[in-house]
Design a protein around this motif. Structure first.
Motif, mmCIF file in Angstrom:
data_model
loop_
_atom_site.group_PDB
_atom_site.id
_atom_site.type_symbol
_atom_site.label_atom_id
_atom_site.label_comp_id
_atom_site.label_asym_id
_atom_site.label_seq_id
_atom_site.Cartn_x
_atom_site.Cartn_y
_atom_site.Cartn_z
ATOM 1 N N ARG A 122 0.827 -1.213 0.000
ATOM 2 C CA ARG A 122 0.000 0.000 0.000
ATOM 3 C C ARG A 122 0.862 1.264 0.000
ATOM 4 O O ARG A 122 0.383 2.359 0.280
ATOM 5 C CB ARG A 122 -0.920 0.007 1.231
ATOM 6 C CG ARG A 122 -1.973 -1.086 1.242
ATOM 7 C CD ARG A 122 -2.784 -1.044 2.528
ATOM 8 N NE ARG A 122 -3.329 0.271 2.796
ATOM 9 C CZ ARG A 122 -3.805 0.665 3.977
ATOM 10 N NH1 ARG A 122 -3.783 -0.172 5.006
ATOM 11 N NH2 ARG A 122 -4.286 1.886 4.144
ATOM 12 N N LEU A 123 2.117 1.097 -0.348
ATOM 13 C CA LEU A 123 3.054 2.215 -0.255
ATOM 14 C C LEU A 123 2.667 3.378 -1.161
ATOM 15 O O LEU A 123 2.915 4.548 -0.835
ATOM 16 C CB LEU A 123 4.465 1.721 -0.595
ATOM 17 C CG LEU A 123 5.649 2.639 -0.290
ATOM 18 C CD1 LEU A 123 5.662 3.071 1.162
ATOM 19 C CD2 LEU A 123 6.961 1.939 -0.650
ATOM 20 N N GLU A 124 2.032 3.095 -2.295
ATOM 21 C CA GLU A 124 1.669 4.177 -3.221
ATOM 22 C C GLU A 124 0.700 5.166 -2.591
ATOM 23 O O GLU A 124 0.636 6.329 -3.005
ATOM 24 C CB GLU A 124 1.067 3.601 -4.509
ATOM 25 C CG GLU A 124 -0.321 3.003 -4.375
ATOM 26 C CD GLU A 124 -0.320 1.597 -3.779
ATOM 27 O OE1 GLU A 124 -1.422 1.064 -3.509
ATOM 28 O OE2 GLU A 124 0.774 1.024 -3.597
ATOM 29 N N GLU A 125 -0.033 4.756 -1.556
ATOM 30 C CA GLU A 125 -0.978 5.664 -0.910
ATOM 31 C C GLU A 125 -0.257 6.838 -0.239
ATOM 32 O O GLU A 125 -0.842 7.913 -0.065
ATOM 33 C CB GLU A 125 -1.806 4.910 0.128
ATOM 34 C CG GLU A 125 -2.706 3.832 -0.465
ATOM 35 C CD GLU A 125 -3.486 3.079 0.597
ATOM 36 O OE1 GLU A 125 -3.577 3.580 1.741
ATOM 37 O OE2 GLU A 125 -4.015 1.992 0.277
ATOM 38 N N LEU A 126 1.001 6.633 0.131
ATOM 39 C CA LEU A 126 1.731 7.696 0.823
ATOM 40 C C LEU A 126 2.090 8.851 -0.106
ATOM 41 O O LEU A 126 2.443 9.936 0.363
ATOM 42 C CB LEU A 126 2.997 7.121 1.471
ATOM 43 C CG LEU A 126 2.775 6.013 2.508
ATOM 44 C CD1 LEU A 126 4.079 5.666 3.208
ATOM 45 C CD2 LEU A 126 1.726 6.434 3.534
ATOM 46 N N ASN A 127 2.012 8.631 -1.413
ATOM 47 C CA ASN A 127 2.254 9.747 -2.331
ATOM 48 C C ASN A 127 1.209 10.851 -2.159
ATOM 49 O O ASN A 127 1.428 11.995 -2.567
ATOM 50 C CB ASN A 127 2.247 9.259 -3.775
ATOM 51 C CG ASN A 127 3.655 9.052 -4.324
ATOM 52 O OD1 ASN A 127 4.636 9.600 -3.801
ATOM 53 N ND2 ASN A 127 3.762 8.281 -5.379
ATOM 54 N N ARG A 128 0.071 10.522 -1.535
ATOM 55 C CA ARG A 128 -0.953 11.541 -1.279
ATOM 56 C C ARG A 128 -0.408 12.625 -0.358
ATOM 57 O O ARG A 128 -0.828 13.788 -0.441
ATOM 58 C CB ARG A 128 -2.194 10.897 -0.659
ATOM 59 C CG ARG A 128 -2.895 9.896 -1.559
ATOM 60 C CD ARG A 128 -4.016 9.172 -0.835
ATOM 61 N NE ARG A 128 -5.092 10.081 -0.437
ATOM 62 C CZ ARG A 128 -6.157 9.699 0.278
ATOM 63 N NH1 ARG A 128 -6.270 8.421 0.651
ATOM 64 N NH2 ARG A 128 -7.086 10.572 0.617
ATOM 65 N N ILE A 129 0.516 12.249 0.495
ATOM 66 C CA ILE A 129 1.119 13.227 1.405
ATOM 67 C C ILE A 129 1.806 14.332 0.626
ATOM 68 O O ILE A 129 1.724 15.517 0.980
ATOM 69 C CB ILE A 129 2.126 12.532 2.340
ATOM 70 C CG1 ILE A 129 1.414 11.565 3.279
ATOM 71 C CG2 ILE A 129 2.946 13.545 3.124
ATOM 72 C CD1 ILE A 129 2.356 10.681 4.077
ATOM 73 N N LEU A 130 2.500 13.970 -0.460
ATOM 74 C CA LEU A 130 3.246 14.966 -1.237
ATOM 75 C C LEU A 130 2.313 15.999 -1.853
ATOM 76 O O LEU A 130 2.637 17.189 -1.891
ATOM 77 C CB LEU A 130 4.059 14.266 -2.329
ATOM 78 C CG LEU A 130 5.059 13.213 -1.845
ATOM 79 C CD1 LEU A 130 5.817 12.615 -3.035
ATOM 80 C CD2 LEU A 130 6.036 13.813 -0.848
ATOM 81 N N THR A 131 1.157 15.554 -2.325
ATOM 82 C CA THR A 131 0.185 16.494 -2.898
ATOM 83 C C THR A 131 -0.263 17.512 -1.861
ATOM 84 O O THR A 131 -0.360 18.715 -2.147
ATOM 85 C CB THR A 131 -1.031 15.720 -3.441
ATOM 86 O OG1 THR A 131 -0.602 14.793 -4.434
ATOM 87 C CG2 THR A 131 -2.054 16.675 -4.042
ATOM 88 N N ILE A 132 -0.509 17.042 -0.650
ATOM 89 C CA ILE A 132 -0.945 17.940 0.430
ATOM 90 C C ILE A 132 0.164 18.922 0.782
ATOM 91 O O ILE A 132 -0.083 20.125 0.954
ATOM 92 C CB ILE A 132 -1.366 17.110 1.657
ATOM 93 C CG1 ILE A 132 -2.570 16.225 1.305
ATOM 94 C CG2 ILE A 132 -1.694 18.016 2.842
ATOM 95 C CD1 ILE A 132 -2.862 15.157 2.337
ATOM 96 N N LEU A 133 1.391 18.456 0.887
ATOM 97 C CA LEU A 133 2.512 19.341 1.220
ATOM 98 C C LEU A 133 2.715 20.408 0.154
ATOM 99 O O LEU A 133 2.985 21.573 0.470
ATOM 100 C CB LEU A 133 3.794 18.517 1.391
ATOM 101 C CG LEU A 133 3.849 17.568 2.594
ATOM 102 C CD1 LEU A 133 5.158 16.787 2.595
ATOM 103 C CD2 LEU A 133 3.701 18.343 3.901
#
Length: 325
Positions: A122-133
């Motif tokens: 599920r590692l790809e879900e963490l890319n959502r963090i970059l969008t928020i930042l």
């Protein structure tokens, strides 16, 4: 006829051993450093986008529990700014001083966002963090000459035994010249003394095909050559997990939290770049895992390294062919 748009998304590779000894999907924690928005503003934006419960640990350290992508913490990356985490400083004026200093330091000291262990699939879900930042205006390594921010992976070891940690260490040491070249360490990081490579004497010792120590010997050898956390692959948390007494005998005062994970430290977090993803760096780590689990190839590459007479940059070209094959 209109041509279909090309996707720029990069897939996350899966390692050859997906499950741990308990049959569960292995996990990986991720750490990302940045400046710009405060820790409080960042965690509030994360809560708005991902849900969860927000907890304030001090004015510059926050936790987000039970979000859509798991638990997260965000804090200024400096221990002096978090007096509540140090013994004997819960009361008195120090917390107030630290809080005031923290607001000023937030313009220079990076924030560190740390995820809880996340299933590798599920590692790809963490890319959502970059969008928020990026929406918050977070800045990364490339945004100023004195910015030196990192990306860290903490992948769970697939098997908690000497053979596994030895194989991973061999693989990483053999691929490190290529890994460092591909990661393109920022010059600021080099000036600040970021992550010295493993000493060549240590590498030549461990990559020999017949180097198959028990865990005590592995720890002793590692500490003899690497009594420091200043390595790309910091094994001290893992070795502390295996044998805290042995590690503390050499490093009694080092800040080490034992856990059954590797600690892979990368020098470049380009959070403001809309094309940046954590996937390429993760996929290179998976190359380490693939070589580590192929004993025949690992021994062959080790023997080739011992016979190689060129420089590190030339060796990087050699092992690149290994990971591409």
């Amino acid at each position: 006829m209109a041509q279909p748009a090309l996707s720029t998304a990069i897939d996350f590779a899966l390692p050859p051993v997906l499950h741990n000894e308990r049959g569960e999907v292995r996990t990986v924690g991720v750490e990302i450093e940045f400046v710009g928005p405060s820790a409080e503003k960042t965690v509030q934006a994360l809560q708005e986008a991902l849900g969860g419960r927000l907890l304030e640990e001090d004015p510059h350290a926050f936790a987000l529990k039970e979000s859509a992508i798991g638990d997260l913490t965000v804090e200024l990356d400096s221990r002096i700014l978090h007096p509540g985490k140090q013994a004997g400083t819960q009361r008195g004026v120090l917390p107030k001083i630290a809080a005031l200093f923290g607001f000023a330091a937030s313009y220079l000291v990076p924030c560190e966002l740390v995820t809880a262990p996340t299933p590798i699939d599920r590692l790809e879900e963490l890319n959502r963090i970059l969008t928020i930042l990026r929406r918050l205006g977070a800045k990364g390594t490339q945004d100023a000459p004195f910015y030196a921010f990192g990306l860290h992976f903490n992948p769970e070891i697939p098997r908690q035994d000497a053979a596994t940690v030895t194989a991973f260490m061999k693989s990483f040491a053999l691929l490190n010249s290529w890994l460092r070249r591909e990661a393109s360490p920022d010059t600021t990081r080099n000036l600040l003394g970021f992550a010295d490579p493993f000493p060549s004497e240590y590498v030549r010792r461990i990559v020999q095909p017949d180097y198959q120590p028990d865990i005590a010997t592995f720890i002793d050898d590692y500490l003899a050559f690497n009594p420091t956390r200043n390595r790309d692959l910091d094994l001290l948390p893992l070795l502390h997990h295996f044998d805290a007494t042995r590690v503390r005998a050499v490093l009694p005062n080092e800040k080490i939290n034992g856990r059954p994970t590797f600690h892979y430290r990368l020098p470049d977090a380009r959070v403001s770049d809309p094309g940046w993803s954590i996937a390429p760096d993760w996929n290179r780590w998976v190359c380490v895992e693939r070589l580590a689990t192929d004993r025949e190839k690992l021994d062959a590459v080790g023997a080739a390294y011992l016979a190689f007479e060129g420089e590190d940059k030339s060796w990087a070209n050699v092992v690149e062919q290994v990971v591409r094959s």
